[in-house]
Design a protein around this motif. Sequence first.
Motif, PDB file in Angstrom:
ATOM      1  N   LYS A 102      33.276  36.380  44.074  1.00 29.63           N
ATOM      2  CA  LYS A 102      32.023  35.924  44.682  1.00 29.63           C
ATOM      3  C   LYS A 102      32.238  34.780  45.668  1.00 29.63           C
ATOM      4  N   LYS A 103      33.487  34.294  45.710  1.00 25.80           N
ATOM      5  CA  LYS A 103      33.823  33.142  46.552  1.00 25.80           C
ATOM      6  C   LYS A 103      32.951  31.921  46.177  1.00 25.80           C
ATOM      7  N   GLN A 104      32.830  31.697  44.874  1.00 27.12           N
ATOM      8  CA  GLN A 104      31.972  30.630  44.375  1.00 27.12           C
ATOM      9  C   GLN A 104      32.717  29.763  43.358  1.00 27.12           C
ATOM     10  N   THR A 105      32.296  28.490  43.321  1.00 28.71           N
ATOM     11  CA  THR A 105      32.692  27.559  42.263  1.00 28.71           C
ATOM     12  C   THR A 105      31.416  27.163  41.526  1.00 28.71           C
ATOM     13  N   VAL A 106      31.438  27.217  40.194  1.00 24.25           N
ATOM     14  CA  VAL A 106      30.259  26.867  39.390  1.00 24.25           C
ATOM     15  C   VAL A 106      30.628  25.730  38.444  1.00 24.25           C
ATOM     16  N   LEU A 107      29.975  24.583  38.626  1.00 26.51           N
ATOM     17  CA  LEU A 107      30.154  23.444  37.730  1.00 26.51           C
ATOM     18  C   LEU A 107      28.942  23.374  36.814  1.00 26.51           C
ATOM     19  N   THR A 108      29.151  23.425  35.515  1.00 25.88           N
ATOM     20  CA  THR A 108      28.068  23.445  34.537  1.00 25.88           C
ATOM     21  C   THR A 108      28.103  22.172  33.692  1.00 25.88           C
ATOM     22  N   THR A 109      26.955  21.542  33.558  1.00 27.76           N
ATOM     23  CA  THR A 109      26.816  20.361  32.703  1.00 27.76           C
ATOM     24  C   THR A 109      25.730  20.639  31.674  1.00 27.76           C
ATOM     25  N   ASN A 110      26.073  20.504  30.412  1.00 23.07           N
ATOM     26  CA  ASN A 110      25.100  20.679  29.329  1.00 23.07           C
ATOM     27  C   ASN A 110      24.749  19.321  28.746  1.00 23.07           C
ATOM     28  N   PHE A 111      23.448  19.113  28.503  1.00 26.15           N
ATOM     29  CA  PHE A 111      22.973  17.857  27.930  1.00 26.15           C
ATOM     30  C   PHE A 111      22.614  18.058  26.460  1.00 26.15           C
ATOM     31  N   LEU A 112      22.601  16.966  25.718  1.00 26.94           N
ATOM     32  CA  LEU A 112      22.298  17.052  24.291  1.00 26.94           C
ATOM     33  C   LEU A 112      20.871  17.523  24.048  1.00 26.94           C
ATOM     34  N   SER A 113      19.979  17.215  24.971  1.00 26.44           N
ATOM     35  CA  SER A 113      18.579  17.649  24.911  1.00 26.44           C
ATOM     36  C   SER A 113      18.023  17.593  26.322  1.00 26.44           C
ATOM     37  N   ASN A 114      16.813  18.071  26.518  1.00 25.13           N
ATOM     38  CA  ASN A 114      16.194  17.980  27.842  1.00 25.13           C
ATOM     39  C   ASN A 114      16.130  16.517  28.281  1.00 25.13           C
ATOM     40  N   VAL A 115      16.577  16.257  29.496  1.00 22.49           N
ATOM     41  CA  VAL A 115      16.606  14.881  29.982  1.00 22.49           C
ATOM     42  C   VAL A 115      16.101  14.854  31.423  1.00 22.49           C
ATOM     43  N   ALA A 116      15.382  13.780  31.770  1.00 22.26           N
ATOM     44  CA  ALA A 116      14.847  13.631  33.127  1.00 22.26           C
ATOM     45  C   ALA A 116      15.990  13.338  34.105  1.00 22.26           C
TER      46      ALA A 116
END
Length: 424
Positions: free
Chosen positions: A227-241
């Motif tokens: 896809k010629k893509q880089t995907v950086l994923t960040t997961n939080f402990l809970s929904n955060v503003a």
Amino acid sequence: MMKNRMLKNSSVLLLMLAASISLYGGDKFIAQAKVQPVTSTGFHRIQLSSEYTGLANQSLGNIRLFDQKNKEVPFIIRKETDFEWNKLFIPFAKEAYSITVDKGKQTTVLIHNSTNEIFNQLMLQIKETELNKHYVLSGSDDNAHWYGITESKLFGDVFNSGSKKYFKTVDFRAVAYKYYRIVISDTISEPYNIVQVGSLQMRKIPGAVNQQVRTIAGQSTMQYPEKKQTVLTTNFLSNVAIHRICLKVASPAMFRRQAIIRVKTNVEEAKGKKQEQEIIEYSIVINSDDSLDFEFPEVFAGSIELVINNEDNAPLEIKQIEFFQYATYLVASLEPNKQYALMYGLGDMRMPEYDLRYFTDKIDKVLPLAYLGPVEIQKHPQELSENHFWQSGWFMWVCIGVVGLVVVFITISLLKDMKRTGTD
């Protein structure tokens, strides 16, 4: 007739039991963070960083503040925004005014308005005093011919509890003169100790998106060559503003890539159903010639994906990705030598409605900070309230015991009535 009597007695029992339970019942609290002791009496700001909002719902409605006697302390919530209009005391340059004291008669404050600004209020910062005096305000364009602006009036009073500064205000209809003259009557008291002279002006104050989000559960980077893509994923402990994302790119030195910020918000799952996610996407351009800080309207993120379209280029080497939010404060009146705790309730609690919300404009914007200790999770949910005897556990059991005795008494009475009826 006996049936009606049984129904009547049953209704009384149910009412008694319901009353005892309602008196005892209260909100359940699952965690707490103790407020570190303060050194002064008055309103303080308690900063709610991401570590402290993680257990709160989006409206912050499930947090409460209690003192050492389990008495609920009223508060308001303040959030920084992109900017706000704020009234600020702007002192004049020392060479722009002079103060002349004619002992026992009057004090004259002469102000040179070299910028021809239009004022409707002038302010004198003074040393603390209980005196209030009369003044007369005049205006001139040549410092020779003077014209009246106000008759003899009493000063207005302003005290800034945050900076501990005292001010006397001169209010009048907006008018522009090159010179203003304030003549203060000192005939019955000593003169004011005037520290500075200035004006009260409305200024646009930018919000500071300086509160870093630290409740990160994990981060990962995936390359998708097809896809010629880089995907950086960040997961939080809970929904955060989240209000801002900051990137740091190690290489190459020059780049320009189209990208998408994909925000996923976790939706509370219903029993037996899989957790759902709401998705919002924002298009950005990652450009080495521009800032790599990206701001957007407030979102509540359970996870964030940064999808970078590389086209025919080698993937960017992302050194760091950080998340920031506008600072959020709980504002409450605190006292030294008292203990306070911020309590977290269940997620369905609503925001409390205190009288304090009607007086937010009377509370200074700049307040001393109070700090929170670590969040402590309760092994068993607590119910907090003032220590009234009818809300204690023993009182509920007494009520249940009394109801039980009444049940026994009514049952015996009914049996006797039935025997008597059978004999008749």
